[in-house]
Motif scaffolding. Sequence first.
Motif, mmCIF file in Angstrom:
data_model
loop_
_atom_site.group_PDB
_atom_site.id
_atom_site.type_symbol
_atom_site.label_atom_id
_atom_site.label_comp_id
_atom_site.label_asym_id
_atom_site.label_seq_id
_atom_site.Cartn_x
_atom_site.Cartn_y
_atom_site.Cartn_z
ATOM 1 N N TRP A 99 1.974 -64.180 35.198
ATOM 2 C CA TRP A 99 2.551 -62.968 36.528
ATOM 3 C C TRP A 99 3.784 -63.752 37.181
ATOM 4 N N ASP A 100 3.302 -64.687 37.737
ATOM 5 C CA ASP A 100 3.771 -65.153 38.883
ATOM 6 C C ASP A 100 5.678 -66.034 37.917
ATOM 7 N N SER A 101 5.222 -66.433 37.706
ATOM 8 C CA SER A 101 5.878 -67.315 36.383
ATOM 9 C C SER A 101 7.301 -66.406 35.358
ATOM 10 N N HIS A 102 7.151 -65.313 35.590
ATOM 11 C CA HIS A 102 7.696 -64.202 34.933
ATOM 12 C C HIS A 102 8.568 -64.258 33.790
ATOM 13 N N ASP A 103 7.515 -65.209 33.303
ATOM 14 C CA ASP A 103 7.968 -65.291 31.538
ATOM 15 C C ASP A 103 8.010 -63.372 30.808
ATOM 16 N N VAL A 104 9.212 -63.353 29.789
ATOM 17 C CA VAL A 104 9.554 -62.287 29.510
ATOM 18 C C VAL A 104 9.376 -62.165 28.380
ATOM 19 N N ALA A 105 8.798 -63.230 27.525
ATOM 20 C CA ALA A 105 9.528 -63.704 25.921
ATOM 21 C C ALA A 105 7.597 -64.866 25.786
ATOM 22 N N GLY A 106 7.293 -64.365 23.996
ATOM 23 C CA GLY A 106 6.119 -65.242 24.182
ATOM 24 C C GLY A 106 5.909 -64.563 22.291
ATOM 25 N N ALA A 107 5.596 -65.550 21.773
ATOM 26 C CA ALA A 107 5.379 -65.563 20.076
ATOM 27 C C ALA A 107 4.214 -65.049 20.021
ATOM 28 N N PRO A 108 3.454 -64.041 19.105
ATOM 29 C CA PRO A 108 1.950 -63.649 19.184
ATOM 30 C C PRO A 108 1.536 -63.985 18.068
ATOM 31 N N ALA A 109 0.337 -64.835 17.833
ATOM 32 C CA ALA A 109 0.065 -65.880 16.589
ATOM 33 C C ALA A 109 -0.312 -64.760 16.179
ATOM 34 N N MET A 110 -0.065 -65.010 14.193
ATOM 35 C CA MET A 110 0.056 -63.954 13.513
ATOM 36 C C MET A 110 -1.451 -64.221 12.494
ATOM 37 N N THR A 111 -2.036 -65.472 13.094
ATOM 38 C CA THR A 111 -3.221 -65.725 12.126
ATOM 39 C C THR A 111 -4.646 -65.937 13.462
ATOM 40 N N LYS A 112 -5.465 -65.168 13.383
ATOM 41 C CA LYS A 112 -6.440 -66.266 14.221
ATOM 42 C C LYS A 112 -8.328 -66.493 13.441
ATOM 43 N N THR A 113 -9.000 -66.637 14.286
ATOM 44 C CA THR A 113 -10.015 -66.567 14.234
ATOM 45 C C THR A 113 -10.813 -66.317 15.588
ATOM 46 N N PHE A 114 -12.125 -65.584 14.290
ATOM 47 C CA PHE A 114 -12.744 -64.610 15.623
ATOM 48 C C PHE A 114 -14.250 -65.220 15.457
ATOM 49 N N GLN A 115 -14.821 -66.063 16.026
ATOM 50 C CA GLN A 115 -16.016 -66.461 16.149
ATOM 51 C C GLN A 115 -17.309 -64.958 16.173
ATOM 52 N N HIS A 116 -17.526 -64.786 14.392
ATOM 53 C CA HIS A 116 -18.580 -63.229 14.873
ATOM 54 C C HIS A 116 -19.896 -64.124 14.804
ATOM 55 N N PRO A 117 -20.836 -63.542 15.683
ATOM 56 C CA PRO A 117 -22.888 -63.766 16.459
ATOM 57 C C PRO A 117 -22.736 -63.712 14.947
ATOM 58 N N LEU A 118 -22.371 -62.686 14.116
ATOM 59 C CA LEU A 118 -23.573 -62.912 12.922
ATOM 60 C C LEU A 118 -23.244 -63.713 11.271
ATOM 61 N N VAL A 119 -21.962 -63.226 11.182
ATOM 62 C CA VAL A 119 -21.527 -64.251 9.616
ATOM 63 C C VAL A 119 -20.116 -65.089 9.863
ATOM 64 N N GLY A 120 -20.414 -65.235 11.770
ATOM 65 C CA GLY A 120 -20.062 -66.763 11.646
ATOM 66 C C GLY A 120 -18.026 -66.435 11.885
ATOM 67 N N PRO A 121 -17.438 -68.026 11.810
ATOM 68 C CA PRO A 121 -15.992 -68.058 11.952
ATOM 69 C C PRO A 121 -15.291 -66.695 10.875
ATOM 70 N N VAL A 122 -14.393 -66.279 11.092
ATOM 71 C CA VAL A 122 -13.839 -64.813 10.462
ATOM 72 C C VAL A 122 -12.419 -64.713 10.408
ATOM 73 N N THR A 123 -11.915 -65.470 10.143
ATOM 74 C CA THR A 123 -10.124 -66.450 9.918
ATOM 75 C C THR A 123 -9.209 -64.901 9.347
ATOM 76 N N VAL A 124 -8.526 -64.571 10.127
ATOM 77 C CA VAL A 124 -7.215 -63.195 9.271
ATOM 78 C C VAL A 124 -6.502 -63.994 10.036
ATOM 79 N N ASN A 125 -5.383 -62.697 9.201
ATOM 80 C CA ASN A 125 -3.646 -61.940 9.541
ATOM 81 C C ASN A 125 -3.858 -61.139 10.367
#
Length: 283
Positions: A214-240
């Motif tokens: 917050w104190d850095s006062h940045d006003v721009a950033g790029a979101p990740a277009m691909t990410k992986t969820f670590q699900h407790p039942l089915v394991g890693p789930v990679t999604v767009n």
Amino acid sequence: MDRQELAAFLRSRRERIVPADVGLPAGPRRRTPGLRREEAAQLAFISTEYYTRLEQARGPRPSQEVLAGLARALRLSDAERDHLHRLAGAPPARAPGPSREVRQSILDLLRRLPQAAAIVTSAMYEIIAWNDLAAALMEDFSALSRRDRNLVRRVFLGPHPQGRRLYGVSDADGFARLSAIHLRAAAARYPDDPEVAELVRELHEGSEEFARLWDSHDVAGAPAMTKTFQHPLVGPVTVNCDVLDITDRDQRVVIYTAVPGSPSEQALRLLAVVGTQRMDVPT
């Protein structure tokens, strides 16, 4: 104040609302299209007599509070709310805080995406709508309070079960930075909203990481277009991850989809069947 146009506008907006949209039964004796006058008045927290006088072009100039109630009761868009204010002879009021009302068409869209996990977030990163697959992939949001459905609060303050930050998602650190940037922009858009101010204060006091970002006062950033969820039942789930901006509501639709034919697509199909059941926990 244009009483005739105001009366006609209120009547047209009232008649377009299906009672079920606001949690009211249609009833077998309903003769009028849309809501009854007394129903609209009740939803706006004003008397039926006052509302009737407005629709009959006999009412006094509504206050800002009454106009806000009418806009909420009649489910007006931002453009319609501004038009209501102009007809009433009052300058359009700036939205006091981030909108939490999701358009019906967006709710319908979420239900029509059975193979994609989708959520809607407010400008404060509160999850305000979701479909079943999103609940299965992330958490049963219906079991959480409003406070606990806030993603920026969760990524900085937890909980972090089994050390997994934000559902074990692979870009949790990047999301934290981006959410701090977006929250700073929201705070600038809604400087008088107490919930925004309280969230910023809570995060600043409770998280050294947030305070630094917050104190850095940045006003721009790029979101990740691909990410992986670590699900407790089915394991890693990679999604767009695709984000659609709802500009008039200051909201975002976030849609998670897996590559067709991938193990992650099979995992999402399994989650669609299992839902929010915790099969990994003995009963």
